[in-house]
Design a protein around this motif. Structure first.
Motif, short mmCIF file in Angstrom:
data_model
loop_
_atom_site.label_atom_id
_atom_site.label_comp_id
_atom_site.label_asym_id
_atom_site.label_seq_id
_atom_site.Cartn_x
_atom_site.Cartn_y
_atom_site.Cartn_z
N ILE A 70 -14.05 21.08 -40.35
CA ILE A 70 -15.40 20.90 -40.89
C ILE A 70 -16.36 20.79 -39.71
CG2 ILE A 70 -16.91 19.50 -42.34
CD1 ILE A 70 -14.45 18.43 -43.78
N ASP A 71 -17.33 21.69 -39.66
CA ASP A 71 -18.30 21.64 -38.57
C ASP A 71 -19.21 20.43 -38.71
OD1 ASP A 71 -17.25 23.97 -37.53
OD2 ASP A 71 -18.71 25.28 -38.54
N THR A 72 -19.75 20.22 -39.92
CA THR A 72 -20.64 19.09 -40.18
C THR A 72 -20.22 18.40 -41.47
OG1 THR A 72 -22.50 20.17 -39.07
CG2 THR A 72 -23.01 18.35 -40.54
N LEU A 73 -19.91 17.11 -41.38
CA LEU A 73 -19.53 16.32 -42.54
C LEU A 73 -20.56 15.21 -42.75
CD1 LEU A 73 -17.54 15.39 -44.79
CD2 LEU A 73 -16.39 14.03 -43.02
N VAL A 74 -21.15 15.17 -43.94
CA VAL A 74 -22.11 14.12 -44.30
C VAL A 74 -21.56 13.39 -45.52
CG1 VAL A 74 -24.46 13.58 -45.01
CG2 VAL A 74 -24.05 15.46 -43.40
N MET A 75 -21.32 12.09 -45.38
CA MET A 75 -20.84 11.28 -46.49
C MET A 75 -21.86 10.21 -46.80
SD MET A 75 -16.74 10.93 -45.60
CE MET A 75 -16.37 10.27 -47.24
N GLN A 110 -16.54 9.88 -51.42
CA GLN A 110 -15.10 9.92 -51.19
C GLN A 110 -14.64 11.33 -50.82
OE1 GLN A 110 -12.75 8.09 -54.40
NE2 GLN A 110 -14.66 7.26 -55.22
N LEU A 111 -13.75 11.40 -49.85
CA LEU A 111 -13.06 12.63 -49.50
C LEU A 111 -11.60 12.40 -49.84
CD1 LEU A 111 -13.34 15.42 -48.19
CD2 LEU A 111 -13.02 14.33 -45.96
N HIS A 164 -10.22 17.95 -38.87
CA HIS A 164 -10.99 18.08 -37.63
C HIS A 164 -12.47 18.20 -37.99
CE1 HIS A 164 -7.21 18.92 -35.46
NE2 HIS A 164 -6.88 19.64 -36.52
N VAL A 165 -13.28 17.26 -37.50
CA VAL A 165 -14.71 17.23 -37.82
C VAL A 165 -15.51 17.21 -36.52
CG1 VAL A 165 -16.55 16.01 -39.02
CG2 VAL A 165 -14.24 15.96 -39.96
N ARG A 166 -16.34 18.21 -36.32
CA ARG A 166 -17.12 18.30 -35.08
C ARG A 166 -18.28 17.31 -35.07
NH1 ARG A 166 -18.66 24.31 -33.53
NH2 ARG A 166 -19.34 23.16 -31.68
N HIS A 167 -18.94 17.15 -36.23
CA HIS A 167 -20.09 16.25 -36.32
C HIS A 167 -20.01 15.51 -37.66
CE1 HIS A 167 -21.90 18.33 -32.89
NE2 HIS A 167 -21.62 19.47 -33.51
N ALA A 168 -19.89 14.18 -37.60
CA ALA A 168 -19.75 13.37 -38.82
C ALA A 168 -20.88 12.35 -38.92
CB ALA A 168 -18.41 12.66 -38.83
N THR A 169 -21.52 12.34 -40.07
CA THR A 169 -22.53 11.33 -40.39
C THR A 169 -22.02 10.56 -41.59
OG1 THR A 169 -24.36 12.67 -39.54
CG2 THR A 169 -24.91 10.91 -41.10
N ILE A 170 -21.65 9.30 -41.37
CA ILE A 170 -21.05 8.48 -42.43
C ILE A 170 -21.96 7.30 -42.71
CG2 ILE A 170 -18.98 7.28 -43.21
CD1 ILE A 170 -18.42 10.16 -42.39
N GLU A 171 -22.42 7.20 -43.94
CA GLU A 171 -23.24 6.05 -44.31
C GLU A 171 -22.34 4.88 -44.71
OE1 GLU A 171 -26.19 7.25 -47.15
OE2 GLU A 171 -27.09 8.71 -45.78
N LYS A 172 -22.86 3.94 -45.46
CA LYS A 172 -22.07 2.77 -45.82
C LYS A 172 -20.97 3.14 -46.82
CE LYS A 172 -25.63 -0.72 -45.00
NZ LYS A 172 -26.42 -1.83 -45.59
N ARG A 173 -19.79 2.60 -46.58
CA ARG A 173 -18.66 2.69 -47.50
C ARG A 173 -18.29 4.13 -47.84
NH1 ARG A 173 -19.35 -1.69 -52.22
NH2 ARG A 173 -17.23 -0.96 -52.62
N GLY A 174 -17.96 4.87 -46.81
CA GLY A 174 -17.35 6.18 -47.01
C GLY A 174 -15.84 6.02 -47.06
#
Length: 213
Positions: A50-55, A60-61, A72-82
């Motif tokens: 995944i190039d860009t993951l936003v949760m 849930q994933l 494999h995640v190049r750029h991850a943006t995880i907010e509260k409680r992912g």
């Protein structure tokens, strides 16, 4: 002739591996608040890039029916409680190999623990084993911490086995009750597949958290 046999054997092994493993590439995956993205193909193993993951908050994933997953995640943006959750569908947690660079990290829970067998005396699978999780994070991104869940950048990895909450006395009461409900001559007829699984906990998995070299 020997070389031909070796080549055929290698091709057969490669074909068998390809049937059990699926590889996916996703440019961008965004999971909205309280939503889930589920991967439940028939393959027992999955490799996903995944190039860009936003949760978003409480997203849930989910990986269902997977014995092992490479994520494999190049750029991850995880907010509260992912949540990243994995199970093989038989109460065992998924083995995860996760490589991720955090651009933002509120809270992320990786849930690869074993599940409890159904607590009603009628089980199709025993208490599950926890999965093995190797989590590698990029040192030039946000550094996760595991000590304080009330602070930012929190990462929690669960690899505990299922069955720790089993109560032996209540289990026996449930089993005897199911047996008493059986028809004459078939006392185990009310039990799933006529079987009673052990109430012993499964095996804990292992957790490895490290920075990318």
């Amino acid at each position: 002739m020997k070389a031909i046999i070796i080549c055929i054997s290698f091709m057969a092994a490669s074909a068998a591996f390809a049937q059990d493993t699926n590889t996916i590439h996703i440019p961008k995956l965004e999971i909205e608040r309280n939503k889930k993205e589920v991967f439940a193909s028939r393959d027992s193993s999955l490799v996903i890039y995944i190039d860009t993951l936003v949760m978003k908050n409480k997203s849930q994933l989910v990986f269902f029916g997977k014995k092992d997953v490479q994520l494999h995640v190049r750029h991850a943006t995880i907010e509260k409680r992912g949540y990243i959750y994995g199970t093989d569908g038989k109460n065992n947690g998924t083995d995860f190999n996760i490589d991720m660079r955090f651009e933002k990290l509120g809270e992320l829970y990786v849930l690869a623990g074993g599940q409890d067998a159904s607590n009603n005396g009628s089980r199709t699978h025993p208490n599950g084993d926890g999965g093995d999780v190797v989590f590698t994070y990029a040192g030039d991104g946000i550094i996760p911490q595991t000590a304080d869940k009330k602070s930012a950048n929190y990462l929690y990895i669960d690899t505990r086995a299922g069955g720790y909450r089993v109560n032996a006395q209540s289990e026996l009461r449930n089993i005897y009750s199911m047996i008493n409900q059986g028809t004459p001559g078939r006392p185990l007829g009310s039990l799933s597949q006529g079987m009673v699984y052990s109430g012993s906990p499964g095996n804990d998995g292992k957790t490895t958290l490290k920075a990318k070299e």
